[in-house]
Design an enzyme around this catalytic site. Structure first.
Site, PDB file in Angstrom:
ATOM      1  N   HIS A  82       1.380  -3.607  13.137  1.00  0.00           N
ATOM      2  CA  HIS A  82       0.011  -2.276  12.892  1.00  0.00           C
ATOM      3  C   HIS A  82      -1.774  -3.897  13.051  1.00  0.00           C
ATOM      4  CE1 HIS A  82       3.563  -0.579  10.424  1.00  0.00           C
ATOM      5  NE2 HIS A  82       3.366  -0.024  12.009  1.00  0.00           N
ATOM      6  N   GLN A 105       5.190  -6.904  10.390  1.00  0.00           N
ATOM      7  CA  GLN A 105       4.307  -4.938   9.905  1.00  0.00           C
ATOM      8  C   GLN A 105       2.815  -5.271   8.722  1.00  0.00           C
ATOM      9  OE1 GLN A 105       7.973  -4.017   8.220  1.00  0.00           O
ATOM     10  NE2 GLN A 105       7.797  -1.115   9.201  1.00  0.00           N
ATOM     11  N   ASN A 123      15.472  -8.330   1.012  1.00  0.00           N
ATOM     12  CA  ASN A 123      14.365  -7.294   0.665  1.00  0.00           C
ATOM     13  C   ASN A 123      15.066  -7.154  -0.952  1.00  0.00           C
ATOM     14  OD1 ASN A 123      12.500  -5.802   0.914  1.00  0.00           O
ATOM     15  ND2 ASN A 123      13.831  -3.766   0.445  1.00  0.00           N
ATOM     16  N   PHE A 159       0.548  -1.303  -0.171  1.00  0.00           N
ATOM     17  CA  PHE A 159      -0.233  -0.447   0.056  1.00  0.00           C
ATOM     18  C   PHE A 159       0.840   1.108   0.228  1.00  0.00           C
ATOM     19  CE2 PHE A 159      -2.890  -3.618   2.227  1.00  0.00           C
ATOM     20  CZ  PHE A 159      -3.471  -3.383   0.677  1.00  0.00           C
TER      21      PHE A 159
END
Ligand SMILES: [Zn+2]
Length: 248
Positions: A120, A100, A219, A34
């Site tokens: 979150h 997260q 990542n 997002f």
């Protein structure tokens, strides 16, 4: 020695592993990041917690957005990255997954609730903000989409909201404290799919390093903390972790 072999060696040699996961592990399940360019939060103004609480129109807007994007979340399945972590938890090698993400895919891959620390919150159910009573989304959706009714707690008339932490909402104290404890107790801290920009969550890798743990970052893109890591792999998570841990 290849990077994959080095990661395997570090995992095999660790006494207590903690994973820290971000959006990158779930994009491989089809859940968009997002925060990325073109992501939904760059199209809509975020709804701040205080506005949600004080404005019925904002609550309507929040639920409209939720149900407009819900199909993607509902269709998503755990991928090889989630399954690799689930196996490490099952083997007793990984003590916790700090995440997260709000998609619940770690639990869906078989990790017990007690081993997942959601910084979150979780968007797959809702809770009363006053008494924390849990509500499932399907009944809320029927009342909202069908009759335009906003959810109100059946027990205490409190405001019901998805169990996520909104912009401007306090971080969940218990989850933050557990994440801190797990981070300080581990000897290998593996970041998977987080660009490590959202604080205070992004502070945990530094805590781990300070306490003497090894730090690995997997990542797709470089992160601000790559220089602090003992091993960095710029790659997709599922293919790497499934090879390292040996899952499909
Ligand atoms: Zn309530």
């Amino acid at each position: 020695m290849s990077e994959i072999d080095r990661l395997r060696e570090m995992i095999d040699g660790a006494r207590r592993i903690v994973a820290f996961t971000g959006a990158g592990i779930s994009t491989e399940s089809g859940i968009p990041d997002f925060r990325s360019p073109g992501g939904i939060w760059t199209k809509y103004q975020p709804i701040y917690f205080d506005d949600f609480m004080s404005s019925e129109e904002m609550r309507r807007e929040a639920w409209r957005r939720k149900f407009a994007t819900d199909e993607t979340m509902a269709r998503a399945e755990p991928n090889a990255g989630h399954r690799a972590l689930a196996k490490l938890v099952e083997q007793g090698r990984m003590s916790a997954i700090i995440t997260q993400n709000v998609d619940g895919l770690h639990q869906r891959s078989g990790v017990p609730d007690s081993k997942v620390i959601e910084l979150h919150g979780n968007s797959t159910y809702a809770t009363c903000l006053d008494c924390t009573q849990r509500y499932e989304l399907e009944s809320i959706k029927q009342a909202f989409v069908g009759e335009g009714r906003l959810p109100i707690c059946e027990k205490c008339d409190g405001i019901v909201k998805t169990a996520t932490i909104s912009f401007g909402q306090a971080m969940p104290e218990i989850a933050m404290a557990r994440a801190q404890d797990e981070t300080m107790a581990c000897d290998l801290f593996i970041v998977l799919g987080s660009s490590l920009v959202v604080y205070p969550a992004a502070g945990f890798p530094r805590v781990a390093k300070r306490k003497g743990a090894k730090l690995v970052i997997v990542n797709r893109d470089p992160t601000d903390q790559d220089d602090d890591a003992d091993l960095v792999l710029h790659a997709e998570i599922g293919p790497i972790m499934s090879r390292v841990v040996g899952v499909n």
